[in-house]
Design a protein around this motif. Structure first.
Motif, PDB file in Angstrom:
ATOM      1  N   VAL A   1      52.472  81.499  47.527  1.00 24.22           N
ATOM      2  CA  VAL A   1      53.886  81.226  47.768  1.00 24.22           C
ATOM      3  C   VAL A   1      54.396  82.266  48.752  1.00 24.22           C
ATOM      4  O   VAL A   1      54.189  83.458  48.565  1.00 24.22           O
ATOM      5  CB  VAL A   1      54.699  81.301  46.457  1.00 24.22           C
ATOM      6  N   ARG A   2      55.068  81.793  49.802  1.00 25.51           N
ATOM      7  CA  ARG A   2      55.657  82.702  50.792  1.00 25.51           C
ATOM      8  C   ARG A   2      57.169  82.694  50.618  1.00 25.51           C
ATOM      9  O   ARG A   2      57.780  81.643  50.479  1.00 25.51           O
ATOM     10  CB  ARG A   2      55.304  82.248  52.206  1.00 25.51           C
ATOM     11  N   SER A   3      57.737  83.895  50.651  1.00 19.47           N
ATOM     12  CA  SER A   3      59.181  84.036  50.543  1.00 19.47           C
ATOM     13  C   SER A   3      59.635  85.037  51.601  1.00 19.47           C
ATOM     14  O   SER A   3      59.037  86.107  51.756  1.00 19.47           O
ATOM     15  CB  SER A   3      59.563  84.537  49.149  1.00 19.47           C
ATOM     16  N   HIS A   4      60.683  84.680  52.326  1.00 21.18           N
ATOM     17  CA  HIS A   4      61.171  85.574  53.375  1.00 21.18           C
ATOM     18  C   HIS A   4      61.909  86.762  52.780  1.00 21.18           C
ATOM     19  O   HIS A   4      61.882  87.861  53.325  1.00 21.18           O
ATOM     20  CB  HIS A   4      62.075  84.814  54.337  1.00 21.18           C
ATOM     21  N   THR A   5      62.561  86.572  51.645  1.00 18.11           N
ATOM     22  CA  THR A   5      63.291  87.665  51.015  1.00 18.11           C
ATOM     23  C   THR A   5      62.469  88.270  49.891  1.00 18.11           C
ATOM     24  O   THR A   5      61.679  87.590  49.246  1.00 18.11           O
ATOM     25  CB  THR A   5      64.643  87.183  50.445  1.00 18.11           C
ATOM     26  N   SER A   6      62.675  89.544  49.660  1.00 15.81           N
ATOM     27  CA  SER A   6      61.932  90.243  48.601  1.00 15.81           C
ATOM     28  C   SER A   6      62.864  90.686  47.482  1.00 15.81           C
ATOM     29  O   SER A   6      62.672  91.720  46.866  1.00 15.81           O
ATOM     30  CB  SER A   6      61.194  91.442  49.186  1.00 15.81           C
ATOM     31  N   SER A   7      63.887  89.876  47.207  1.00 17.37           N
ATOM     32  CA  SER A   7      64.867  90.229  46.187  1.00 17.37           C
ATOM     33  C   SER A   7      64.365  89.842  44.795  1.00 17.37           C
ATOM     34  O   SER A   7      63.440  89.045  44.645  1.00 17.37           O
ATOM     35  CB  SER A   7      66.193  89.520  46.472  1.00 17.37           C
ATOM     36  N   MET A   8      65.020  90.398  43.793  1.00 16.60           N
ATOM     37  CA  MET A   8      64.660  90.077  42.418  1.00 16.60           C
ATOM     38  C   MET A   8      64.989  88.614  42.099  1.00 16.60           C
ATOM     39  O   MET A   8      64.245  87.963  41.377  1.00 16.60           O
ATOM     40  CB  MET A   8      65.405  90.999  41.448  1.00 16.60           C
ATOM     41  N   SER A   9      66.086  88.099  42.636  1.00 17.85           N
ATOM     42  CA  SER A   9      66.447  86.702  42.360  1.00 17.85           C
ATOM     43  C   SER A   9      65.431  85.747  42.982  1.00 17.85           C
ATOM     44  O   SER A   9      65.128  84.701  42.400  1.00 17.85           O
ATOM     45  CB  SER A   9      67.851  86.386  42.863  1.00 17.85           C
TER      46      SER A   9
ATOM     47  N   CYS B   1      57.048  94.425  38.530  1.00 22.44           N
ATOM     48  CA  CYS B   1      56.091  94.360  37.417  1.00 22.44           C
ATOM     49  C   CYS B   1      56.785  94.024  36.102  1.00 22.44           C
ATOM     50  O   CYS B   1      56.269  93.230  35.308  1.00 22.44           O
ATOM     51  CB  CYS B   1      55.350  95.684  37.291  1.00 22.44           C
ATOM     52  N   ASP B   2      57.952  94.630  35.854  1.00 28.42           N
ATOM     53  CA  ASP B   2      58.685  94.362  34.618  1.00 28.42           C
ATOM     54  C   ASP B   2      59.132  92.908  34.527  1.00 28.42           C
ATOM     55  O   ASP B   2      59.044  92.290  33.466  1.00 28.42           O
ATOM     56  CB  ASP B   2      59.910  95.281  34.507  1.00 28.42           C
ATOM     57  N   LEU B   3      59.596  92.343  35.645  1.00 29.68           N
ATOM     58  CA  LEU B   3      60.020  90.942  35.646  1.00 29.68           C
ATOM     59  C   LEU B   3      58.841  90.008  35.391  1.00 29.68           C
ATOM     60  O   LEU B   3      58.960  89.029  34.644  1.00 29.68           O
ATOM     61  CB  LEU B   3      60.706  90.589  36.974  1.00 29.68           C
ATOM     62  N   CYS B   4      57.705  90.319  35.975  1.00 29.48           N
ATOM     63  CA  CYS B   4      56.514  89.496  35.733  1.00 29.48           C
ATOM     64  C   CYS B   4      56.093  89.571  34.266  1.00 29.48           C
ATOM     65  O   CYS B   4      55.692  88.562  33.684  1.00 29.48           O
ATOM     66  CB  CYS B   4      55.371  89.951  36.642  1.00 29.48           C
ATOM     67  N   THR B   5      56.202  90.746  33.679  1.00 29.92           N
ATOM     68  CA  THR B   5      55.861  90.905  32.263  1.00 29.92           C
ATOM     69  C   THR B   5      56.789  90.067  31.378  1.00 29.92           C
ATOM     70  O   THR B   5      56.350  89.468  30.402  1.00 29.92           O
ATOM     71  CB  THR B   5      55.945  92.394  31.857  1.00 29.92           C
ATOM     72  N   LYS B   6      58.079  90.002  31.732  1.00 29.04           N
ATOM     73  CA  LYS B   6      59.030  89.176  30.975  1.00 29.04           C
ATOM     74  C   LYS B   6      58.672  87.700  31.034  1.00 29.04           C
ATOM     75  O   LYS B   6      58.966  86.950  30.114  1.00 29.04           O
ATOM     76  CB  LYS B   6      60.445  89.375  31.507  1.00 29.04           C
ATOM     77  N   HIS B   7      58.028  87.283  32.114  1.00 31.83           N
ATOM     78  CA  HIS B   7      57.605  85.881  32.262  1.00 31.83           C
ATOM     79  C   HIS B   7      56.182  85.662  31.741  1.00 31.83           C
ATOM     80  O   HIS B   7      55.611  84.595  31.941  1.00 31.83           O
ATOM     81  CB  HIS B   7      57.686  85.454  33.730  1.00 31.83           C
ATOM     82  N   GLY B   8      55.602  86.670  31.097  1.00 30.98           N
ATOM     83  CA  GLY B   8      54.275  86.526  30.512  1.00 30.98           C
ATOM     84  C   GLY B   8      53.139  86.630  31.510  1.00 30.98           C
ATOM     85  O   GLY B   8      52.082  86.037  31.302  1.00 30.98           O
ATOM     86  N   CYS B   9      53.344  87.361  32.591  1.00 31.29           N
ATOM     87  CA  CYS B   9      52.329  87.495  33.636  1.00 31.29           C
ATOM     88  C   CYS B   9      51.894  88.950  33.778  1.00 31.29           C
ATOM     89  O   CYS B   9      52.666  89.859  33.520  1.00 31.29           O
ATOM     90  CB  CYS B   9      52.894  87.034  34.987  1.00 31.29           C
ATOM     91  N   LYS B  10      50.664  89.119  34.203  1.00 27.92           N
ATOM     92  CA  LYS B  10      50.170  90.440  34.577  1.00 27.92           C
ATOM     93  C   LYS B  10      50.297  90.545  36.087  1.00 27.92           C
ATOM     94  O   LYS B  10      49.864  89.647  36.810  1.00 27.92           O
ATOM     95  CB  LYS B  10      48.709  90.615  34.172  1.00 27.92           C
ATOM     96  N   ALA B  11      50.899  91.628  36.564  1.00 28.93           N
ATOM     97  CA  ALA B  11      51.192  91.728  37.995  1.00 28.93           C
ATOM     98  C   ALA B  11      50.529  92.937  38.634  1.00 28.93           C
ATOM     99  O   ALA B  11      50.400  93.984  38.016  1.00 28.93           O
ATOM    100  CB  ALA B  11      52.693  91.808  38.211  1.00 28.93           C
ATOM    101  N   LYS B  12      50.119  92.736  39.888  1.00 29.63           N
ATOM    102  CA  LYS B  12      49.684  93.816  40.761  1.00 29.63           C
ATOM    103  C   LYS B  12      50.561  93.728  41.999  1.00 29.63           C
ATOM    104  O   LYS B  12      50.762  92.644  42.545  1.00 29.63           O
ATOM    105  CB  LYS B  12      48.225  93.654  41.172  1.00 29.63           C
TER     106      LYS B  12
ATOM    107  N   LEU C   1      58.848  82.766  39.877  1.00 29.33           N
ATOM    108  CA  LEU C   1      58.179  82.856  38.577  1.00 29.33           C
ATOM    109  C   LEU C   1      58.637  81.743  37.649  1.00 29.33           C
ATOM    110  O   LEU C   1      57.825  81.182  36.907  1.00 29.33           O
ATOM    111  CB  LEU C   1      58.429  84.227  37.949  1.00 29.33           C
ATOM    112  N   ALA C   2      59.914  81.409  37.673  1.00 29.00           N
ATOM    113  CA  ALA C   2      60.425  80.327  36.813  1.00 29.00           C
ATOM    114  C   ALA C   2      59.770  79.000  37.187  1.00 29.00           C
ATOM    115  O   ALA C   2      59.436  78.195  36.321  1.00 29.00           O
ATOM    116  CB  ALA C   2      61.931  80.230  36.933  1.00 29.00           C
ATOM    117  N   GLU C   3      59.573  78.787  38.462  1.00 30.68           N
ATOM    118  CA  GLU C   3      58.974  77.532  38.932  1.00 30.68           C
ATOM    119  C   GLU C   3      57.490  77.433  38.584  1.00 30.68           C
ATOM    120  O   GLU C   3      57.010  76.364  38.193  1.00 30.68           O
ATOM    121  CB  GLU C   3      59.142  77.426  40.442  1.00 30.68           C
TER     122      GLU C   3
END
Length: 92
Positions: free
Chosen positions: A73-81, A17-28, A87-89
């Motif tokens: 978007v599907r991602s196999h890993t759930s890491s912060m990177s 949630c914090d990372l999404c907020t840094k990118h200007g997004c509201k996250a659930k 989010l950058a894309e």
């Protein structure tokens, strides 16, 4: 932008949630299946599925509740990177 994250690590929910907020997004974030999840998801702009840490049933449930305008978007890993890259894309 509204973002819904399905899956991931439960202990990292706040960090997602914090990372999404840094990118200007509201996250659930939904790490586990919850009753009434379809009503809580709503119509997000971006839905991120961390496929390694989520059941097939939950993926299908989330995809059925996503709107036509929702980018999935599907991602196999759930890491912060991994989340940073997604989010950058999509927020650029």
């Amino acid at each position: 932008m509204n973002v819904v994250i399905i899956g991931g690590n439960e202990c990292m929910e706040r960090q997602y949630c914090d990372l999404c907020t840094k990118h200007g997004c509201k996250a659930k974030v939904f790490c586990k299946f919850k009753n009434g999840m379809r009503d809580r998801i709503g119509k997000p702009d971006l839905m991120i599925l961390f496929t390694h840490t989520v059941s097939h049933k939950m993926v299908q449930y989330a995809l059925n509740s996503a709107g036509e305008d929702t980018c999935v978007v599907r991602s196999h890993t759930s890491s912060m990177s991994s989340l940073k890259g997604i989010l950058a894309e999509h927020t650029a």
